[in-house]
Structures are given as C-alpha cells and as structure tokens.
Design an enzyme around this catalytic site. Structure first.
Site, PDB file in Angstrom:
ATOM      1  N   ARG A 165       0.845  -1.212   0.000  1.00 10.48           N
ATOM      2  CA  ARG A 165       0.000   0.000   0.000  1.00 10.48           C
ATOM      3  C   ARG A 165       0.876   1.255   0.000  1.00 10.48           C
ATOM      4  NH1 ARG A 165      -2.641  -3.911  -0.607  1.00 10.48           N
ATOM      5  NH2 ARG A 165      -4.499  -4.567   0.557  1.00 10.48           N
ATOM      6  N   SER A 239     -10.593   0.423   4.149  1.00 17.00           N
ATOM      7  CA  SER A 239      -9.777   0.141   5.343  1.00 17.00           C
ATOM      8  C   SER A 239      -9.168   1.437   5.855  1.00 17.00           C
ATOM      9  CB  SER A 239      -8.640  -0.816   4.999  1.00 17.00           C
ATOM     10  OG  SER A 239      -9.151  -1.971   4.396  1.00 17.00           O
ATOM     11  N   GLU A 334      -4.274   4.550   6.644  1.00 19.77           N
ATOM     12  CA  GLU A 334      -4.092   4.376   5.188  1.00 19.77           C
ATOM     13  C   GLU A 334      -4.505   5.622   4.379  1.00 19.77           C
ATOM     14  OE1 GLU A 334      -5.023   0.499   3.162  1.00 19.77           O
ATOM     15  OE2 GLU A 334      -6.300   1.810   1.974  1.00 19.77           O
TER      16      GLU A 334
END
Ligand code: FAD
Ligand code: NAP
Length: 339
Positions: A165, A239, A334
């Site tokens: 990510r 998320s 995130e």
C-alpha cells in the site's frame, strides 16, 4: 479554458461525504487543462489537492487551495507480444469500469482488483491491492506531469518503488507529480490467484474448469458487496488502517495472551497481522458515536452523519490508542488527511 469554481463544497467528491469547502475547484479534461490549472495555482501561491474519486482521503476541514479533479479519459491497447497485452488507461478512468472492460476484452490479471472504488490515476499511489494481487503485479509504466517543471515523465516499475500500500509518490516524490496515464501488462492466458480463504470458499462449489477470470471478478465483487459498506449509502474510505507488520518475536509474545491472533507470514522475520482482528478484539466493532466502526469489518470506519472528516479522525485516534495499549502495536492510517 478550465473553469475555476470558488468556495466549492466537496461533499459529493469524497466517499466520506465530508462537507468541507475548497477555495477553488477545477475539472481538468486534458494535459492542456492541467498545465493551465498549475499556472493558476502558482500565480496565487495555492496549495494543491489532486483529486480522483476521493475514496482514500480524509477531508477534516476546509481546503485552502486549488482542488484539481482529474477527468482525463481514454484507454487503448498499445502493443502485444506472445504472452501479454499492454493496455494504457488515462488517469481519470474509473478503476472498477476499467477492470470490467479488461475482463470483457480477455485481458487478464485485474480480476482480484474488481470493484475497488476510485480512479486509474490514484491506483499506483498506494499500489492498490486486494485478495493477494497488487497493482505492481500488473504494472508496466506510467506517465506523470512534474508539478514544478511542467514536463511529462515516464516512470518504470522500478522508479515507482512500490511497497505494501505504498509507492514513491507517497514518499520521496510526495505531491511532486500528477499521474496522467498508467499502462498495464495483462496476460493472454488466465493466471488465477485464488488462495485467499474468502475466495476459496466462494469457489468451492465450482468445477475447476468453470473458474475463469470473469467468475473470479464476479465473486470478488459479490464478496465485497456483502461485506463492505456502499459509500453512497454509508460514507467510508475502505480500510482505515494498514495491516501492521510485526516481528516474529513480537508475534510469539502476543500469542501467549492471544493464541487466536490472525496473522500471515511475510518473510523469516516478519508477519502481517490483520488490523481488523485487533480492532474487533478490543471491542470496537459496531461502535457508533459521531463516526462509527462497520459491523461487518472493524477495519472500516464510517461517517453515517456526513460530518467533517475530523469526526472520523477523533474515533481513529481512540482506536489507535487502544490498540497501542492492548497490543503494543502502532497502527498506521491508510487514507491521507487534508488539508
Ligand atoms: P483519491 O482519494 O481521490 O486520492 C487518493 C490520493 O491519491 C490523494 O493523495 C490524491 O491526491 C492522490 N491522487 C489521486 N489521483 C492522482 C493523480 N492522477 N496523480 C497524482 N496523485 C493522485 N484500496 C485498496 O488498495 N484495496 C481495496 O480493496 C480497497 N477497497 C476499498 C473499498 C472501499 C469501499 C473504499 C471506499 C475504498 C477502498 N480502497 C481500497 C481505497 C481506495 O479505493 C483506493 O486507494 C483508490 O486507489 C483511491 O482512488 P481515488 O481516485 O478515489 O483517490
Ligand atoms: P479478509 O479476507 O477478511 O482478510 C483479512 C486480512 O487478512 C486482509 O486484510 C488480508 O490482508 C489478510 N489476508 C487474508 N488472507 C490472506 C492470505 N491468504 N495471505 C495474506 N494475507 C491474507 O479481508 P477483507 O477485509 O474482506 O478484504 C479483502 C481484500 O480486499 C483484502 O486484500 C483487503 O486488503 C482488500 N480491501 C482493502 C480495502 C482498503 O481500503 N485498502 C478495503 C476493503 C478491502 P491484505 O489486506 O494485505 O490483503
């Protein structure tokens, strides 16, 4: 000539439905628009926010600058060899529609990434991933405009420095480039990755020969629809935290207290722990005050009252503190905060 809209409400342009205003908002439809927008910002010394689908940002307050909404469209097969199709898509293309288009054309490899919200141009930023496939696995190259020089540069796979990510665009080159197109290297023959437990069990009833990339794409979409809140109905950014990597030593220590802890090996020294499991374990699942923790997946925070993103950040801070206290693990957020 693009139109610069002053005092623009971004509520319909971010999936958390945060009702904040930008000083200016502009839609760019081609590279000429993009150059003009950069000039506009430079002349007024405005900070920039490059916006795709707004599905990985937290707008916690008004944005004192220019929001550039990338709406550059187009996709084409640029070349092929015995094994691969090289397919180029402009940054403004909708990611999920692009995946469906590739599956329709028998360009394989994107099926596990079905139904992820957002734009093609944002996908390399955090090297989007799902069900064991990451963008880096299907990436060939991208073009991006250098915000300072105005030059268009081609980035190879290596230059993007993809990680979990993560990419160079979140680190050394943060805010320095605007991605204008991405070229994917897609296979002519299916090469299915169906080892995630949710996929395996959904495919258990199918004969192996029936398991095609199209079917995998459909099943991934079905699982996602059943488990994740639809941002249009329940605002969210997917998320909220990354799954943390911890040492095997730290894991052994935690297993004494939590034998059921969910983790996946990364290498000899590190494991990835399911952040959703940690948050659930501390009792947050289903919590709701100003912001909420999704009942089907505790890793997803929601903004049911469509408040400014600050409300979600308050909840995220409490969750982060409780995970640190209980497990000694520092969760990393995130989505990116603006301003
Ligand atoms: P935005 O939110 O608009 O932008 C994100 C960041 O990228 C910002 O910093 C922005 O400035 C920058 N950016 C956007 N476009 C450009 C560009 N052209 N050039 C340079 N910078 C740019 N993510 C996953 O990895 N896997 C998933 O499975 C997944 N599932 C999700 C499910 C839901 C329900 C939601 C709401 C989100 C999910 N996400 C997932 C997160 C998100 O969809 C991805 O990160 C997506 O790539 C964000 O795209 P976007 O266009 O909405 O980006
Ligand atoms: P899940 O299948 O319930 O699994 C929970 C977590 O365990 C996932 O985060 C996944 O890590 C990890 N995992 C499961 N099986 C694994 C395996 N065989 N090997 C390695 N890791 C494994 O997760 P979910 O919430 O329903 O999400 C399904 C997929 O969609 C995941 O890949 C997830 O990342 C992705 N997703 C991402 C977002 C986002 O906003 N980033 C939102 C929704 C879904 P990984 O996350 O590393 O894959």
């Amino acid at each position: 000539m693009p139109l610069y809209l002053p005092h623009f409400n971004l509520q319909n342009y971010n999936t958390l439905a945060s009702p904040v205003c930008a000083d200016f908002f502009v839609v760019v439809k081609d590279e000429a628009d993009l150059h003009a927008a950069l000039k506009f910002a430079k002349e007024r010394d405005l900070p920039l926010l490059v916006l795709g689908g707004g599905s990985n940002i937290v707008l916690h307050d008004d944005f004192p600058g220019l929001v550039i909404h990338v709406q550059i469209f187009g996709k084409e097969l640029v070349r092929e060899d015995d094994e691969f199709y090289y397919v180029k898509a402009a940054a403004g293309e909708n990611w999920s529609d692009f995946v469906d288009y590739c599956l329709d054309e028998n360009y394989f490899g994107l099926e596990n990434l079905s139904l992820i919200p957002g734009s093609v141009g944002a996908a390399p930023i955090q090297n989007i991933g799902a069900y064991g496939v990451e963008l880096k696995d299907v990436f060939s190259e991208l073009t991006a405009l250098d915000v300072k020089s105005g030059l268009t540069i081609t980035f190879t796979h290596e230059a993007c420095q993809f990680g979990y990510r993560d990419s160079v665009f979140k680190n050394a080159l943060l805010d320095q480039f605007i991605i204008t197109s991405v070229t994917f290297k897609l296979t002519k023959q299916p090469n299915l990755k169906i080892y995630y437990p949710a996929l395996q069990s959904a495919l258990a009833d199918h004969q192996p020969l029936d398991v095609t990339p199209e079917l995998v794409g459909q099943i991934v979409s079905d699982i996602r629809r059943s488990k994740l809140p639809d941002p249009k109905l329940t605002p969210n950014v997917g998320s909220f935290f990354k799954n943390p990597l911890i040492s095997t030593g730290k894991l052994a220590e935690l297993q004494l207290r939590y034998p059921q802890i969910v983790y996946y090996p990364v290498d000899d020294n590190f494991v990835k722990v399911a952040a959703g499991w940690l948050i659930d374990k501390v009792g947050w699942r289903g919590y709701q005050q100003d912001a909420a923790v999704h009942a089907q997946q505790a890793l997803v925070l929601t903004n049911p009252n469509r408040l400014k993103g600050a409300a979600v950040l308050v909840l995220a801070a409490s969750i982060k503190a409780s995970i640190m206290k209980e497990f000694g693990i520092d969760l990393e957020q995130e989505p990116r905060n603006y301003p």
